[in-house]
Design an enzyme around this catalytic site. Sequence first.
Site, PDB file in Angstrom:
ATOM      1  CD1 TRP A   1      -2.478  -1.560  -0.170  1.00  8.38           C
ATOM      2  CD2 TRP A   1      -3.022  -1.439   2.000  1.00  8.38           C
ATOM      3  NE1 TRP A   1      -3.569  -2.370   0.040  1.00  8.38           N
ATOM      4  CE2 TRP A   1      -3.925  -2.313   1.355  1.00  8.38           C
ATOM      5  CE3 TRP A   1      -3.172  -1.211   3.377  1.00  8.38           C
ATOM      6  CZ2 TRP A   1      -4.959  -2.964   2.045  1.00  8.38           C
ATOM      7  CZ3 TRP A   1      -4.203  -1.851   4.056  1.00  8.38           C
ATOM      8  CH2 TRP A   1      -5.083  -2.718   3.384  1.00  8.38           C
TER       9      TRP A   1
ATOM     10  CG  HIS B   1       9.660  -1.122  -3.121  1.00  8.24           C
ATOM     11  ND1 HIS B   1       9.662   0.012  -3.897  1.00  8.24           N
ATOM     12  CD2 HIS B   1       8.644  -1.899  -3.580  1.00  8.24           C
ATOM     13  CE1 HIS B   1       8.680  -0.069  -4.784  1.00  8.24           C
ATOM     14  NE2 HIS B   1       8.039  -1.216  -4.607  1.00  8.24           N
TER      15      HIS B   1
ATOM     16  CD  GLU C   1       8.043  -4.874  -6.928  1.00  5.83           C
ATOM     17  OE1 GLU C   1       6.812  -4.951  -7.023  1.00  5.83           O
ATOM     18  OE2 GLU C   1       8.616  -3.996  -6.265  1.00  5.83           O
TER      19      GLU C   1
HETATM   20  P1  PGA Z   1       2.700  -1.243  -8.880  1.00  3.78           P
HETATM   21  O1  PGA Z   1       3.733  -1.339  -7.666  1.00  3.78           O
HETATM   22  O2  PGA Z   1       1.858  -2.494  -8.816  1.00  3.78           O
HETATM   23  O3  PGA Z   1       1.917   0.016  -8.613  1.00  3.78           O
HETATM   24  O4  PGA Z   1       3.500  -1.180 -10.123  1.00  3.78           O
HETATM   25  C1  PGA Z   1       4.391  -2.523  -7.366  1.00  3.78           C
HETATM   26  C2  PGA Z   1       5.428  -2.236  -6.331  1.00  3.78           C
HETATM   27  O5  PGA Z   1       6.036  -1.154  -6.378  1.00  3.78           O
HETATM   28  O6  PGA Z   1       5.666  -3.059  -5.437  1.00  3.78           O
END
Ligand code: PGA
Length: 253
Positions: free
Chosen positions: A9, A95, A167
């Site tokens: 979130w 992240h 990611e």
């Molecule tokens: P998003 O974010 O689904 O809005 O691309 C994913 C994340 O940053 O973990």
Amino acid sequence: MNKIAVANWKMYLNTSEASHYALKLKKTENTFRQDVDIVLCPSFLSLQEVGSILSGSKISLGAQDIFWEERGAYTGEVSPADLVSSGCRYVLLGHSERRKYFHETNAMVHEKVRICLRHKIIPIICIGENWDDRRQGQKDYVLIRQLNEILGGIDVNVADALIIAYEPVWAISAGGGINATPDEVQYAHQVIRHVLLDLYDHTRVNTCFRIIYGGSVDLENVNSYAALAHVSGVLVGNASTKFDVFTQLIQRM
Ligand code: PGA
């Protein structure tokens, strides 16, 4: 092993919105697929309240960060023990937004993995290349380096659980929002799995690790990622902040 859907979130929902959402989810949790683990990661300030709402439910609580020391003069940080006592079972680590805005490094993430394992918290370790890395053909190298620097020297016991979230920065909605193709995701997950197999034996890689995908995951594309081999779930930012979207997304995994 179950698949997993993690809602990041970020700083999108305030405490009252987060609590309202968590309560609604808890009330309807039996209507969702039972073979998908659900994790909600609200802000630090909302953890206590969301944690107490989720207690007794199958939905898990996760934090968006952790600090690597037990306690002390670390202004602005929250102790790992406090996270555990608010009900956290998971923590997002490294992240790309933390790397970008707070200069978080692989060495820092390494220390955070250590403290997570000490407290039996499941780390969700975010890795991924940025657009320039990709353009320059450095993608595999970046993943290999990140994993080695973060996990090198960390003993994983058979009872430990860890999650690697692939990611690519350019695919995150706030970082470019370009949809990765399923082939690209599949390939990167294979690279990650191979690096894990260099670091740990087969049994540990198969029983302790899950590799998940994140980056603009939404209702339309979730199944194309979640159905891939070696993709054990999704990390969802923007789309997870809307109750109806996230709950439908779980059903489509
Ligand atoms: P998003 O974010 O689904 O809005 O691309 C994913 C994340 O940053 O973990």
